[in-house]
Design a protein around this motif. Structure first.
Motif, short mmCIF file in Angstrom:
data_model
loop_
_atom_site.label_atom_id
_atom_site.label_comp_id
_atom_site.label_asym_id
_atom_site.label_seq_id
_atom_site.Cartn_x
_atom_site.Cartn_y
_atom_site.Cartn_z
N ARG A 353 0.82 -1.20 0.00
CA ARG A 353 0.00 0.00 0.00
C ARG A 353 0.86 1.26 0.00
NH1 ARG A 353 -5.05 1.27 3.79
NH2 ARG A 353 -3.60 1.41 5.48
N LYS A 364 -6.85 -1.93 -4.89
CA LYS A 364 -8.27 -2.22 -4.64
C LYS A 364 -8.43 -3.72 -4.49
CE LYS A 364 -9.91 1.91 -6.74
NZ LYS A 364 -9.77 2.42 -8.08
N ARG A 366 -11.23 -6.98 -4.14
CA ARG A 366 -12.60 -7.55 -4.18
C ARG A 366 -12.45 -9.00 -3.81
NH1 ARG A 366 -14.39 -5.60 -9.47
NH2 ARG A 366 -14.55 -7.77 -10.06
#
Ligand SMILES: Nc1ncnc2c1ncn2[C@@H]1O[C@H](COP(=O)(O)OP(=O)(O)OP(=O)(O)O)[C@@H](O)[C@H]1O
Ligand SMILES: [Mg+2]
Length: 383
Positions: A353, A364, A366
């Motif tokens: 990050r 991102k 998911r």
């Protein structure tokens, strides 16, 4: 324009907001409002007694001041106070100034001057008090700033400590690894099977230790805000191809299918290639690590005119939606037994990050539990 009505703070009758004095009790409305706003106790005391609110109510001990100035003498003051009492008993209360005027002890002009002077003195005292208060606020602010600076210094010392220790650890580790490599390559003599096995196991452990020290070092640099980028133009497709090649052995070991869907043509980006390679490696390793046997991992690079999208998808254990934020916390693994089961220390994504943030990008995520995870980020493309 409709006229605005207010309630007189002295007699509570409605009066026009345009007026200076109350039409019912004669109170000075500006003075009354000022007293009301400050919750002046005198206003409370006078309220309901129908005493006109005049600038004089702002001046404490007017009588004493007039005596001090020699405008009246002590006897006149006593007489005025007695007069005031008689008036109050007769239901016509008045202020001391009014009593002095009625008894002819002072001229209106002298009285007004004395009141004005007293108000100016009060104002000066108030300003002085304000200045003292401001000075104390400034002193406290300076103390807080000094405390903050001390904290920052301590943080710096802590970060320096980690990076120094990391350096100190790397040197002896490099020696251990070098000799183990020599042993495993039988450069120091032939090894029997058992010895070979031991040398290889020790070598694998030094690799793990090396990665951990590297991660710690990177992390301490990033935590200090000293993450410097070495920006250059490179082909993202080529970089991903290299990562896939390295990850292939790992995937085979776990009996996983690793697919790399990459553009044939060069896909130029402007970034720190070493750090982006580290990031993509980390994401691919995670995908392989958290995907059971027979699963699939896909590394993709999609080259657009404006941005290049990089993603790693897996059919692994997944991450519960409400715990996605946790995976970026340093030294944090979702499954406490993960270190034993999957290895690692929980630094990978925290660093990922920071590296992406330094590039102005975000990772991102998911994910669906037991279905798999998709992580992706983008970099601006250049020609
Ligand atoms: N692809 C993934 N599928 C499922 N869980 C994941 C995935 N990637 C990361 N995680 C979860 O996020 C946690 C943090 O990941 P991170 O990469 O920071 O640490 P790690 O892989 O455990 O250790 P390290 O990267 O320091 O070797 C992991 O321990 C795991 O619980
Ligand atoms: Mg990891």
């Amino acid at each position: 324009m409709s006229e605005e009505y207010i309630l007189c703070p002295n007699c509570h009758q409605p009066v026009s907001g345009q007026e200076r004095y109350c039409a019912h009790c004669g109170a000075d409305l500006a003075v009354a409002a000022a007293l009301e706003e400050r919750g002046f106790p005198l206003a409370e005391a006078l309220r309901g007694e129908n005493i006109p609110l005049a600038p004089e109510v702002l001046v404490p001990r007017l009588g004493e001041q007039l005596v001090r100035e020699g405008v009246i003498d002590e006897a006149q003051l006593q007489e005025a106070l007695a007069y005031q009492q008689r008036q109050a008993l007769a239901g016509k209360p008045c202020l001391l100034g009014q009593a002095l005027l009625s008894l002819g002890f002072v001229e209106r002009e002298t009285l007004d001057r004395a009141i004005t002077e007293q108000i100016l003195q009060l104002q000066a005292a108030l300003e002085q008090a304000n200045r003292t208060l401001e000075q104390r606020v400034a002193e406290r602010t300076a103390e807080l700033q000094a405390a903050l600076q001390r904290l920052t210094q301590l943080n710096q010392i802590k970060s320096n400590f980690i990076s120094n220790i990391s350096h100190e650890l790397r040197t002896p580790l490099a020696h251990i690894k070098g000799y183990l490599e020599l042993l495993a390559a039988e450069m120091l003599g032939e090894l029997n099977d058992e010895q070979m096995q031991a040398a290889k196991t020790a070598l694998r452990s030094t690799d793990r230790l090396e990665k951990l020290i590297d991660d710690l070092l990177q992390f301490s640099l990033a935590a200090r805000g000293a993450l410097s980028l070495d920006i250059e133009r490179f082909d993202m497709a080529q970089l991903a191809r290299q990562v896939c090649l390295q990850a292939d052995a790992l995937a085979r070991l776990k009996v996983l299918q690793l697919d790399c869907i990459l553009p044939e043509k060069p896909c130029w980006v402007q970034a720190d290639s070493e750090k982006i390679e580290w990031v993509l490696n980390e994401l691919t390793e995670n995908a392989i690590k958290f995907t059971p046997e027979e699963g699939r991992v896909i590394v993709r690079v999609a080259c657009g005119p404006e941005i290049v999208e990089i993603s790693v998808e897996d059919t692994g254990i997944g991450i519960p939606e409400e715990r996605i934020a946790e995976i970026f916390e340093p030294f944090h693994q979702l499954d406490e037994t993960a270190t034993r089961r999957y290895g690692g220390t929980g630094l990978g994504l925290a660093l990922t990050r920071r590296i992406l943030e330094a590039h102005g990008s975000v990772l991102k995520v998911r994910s669906q539990v037991e279905k798999g995870t998709l992580v992706h980020f983008s970099l601006p493309s250049v020609s």
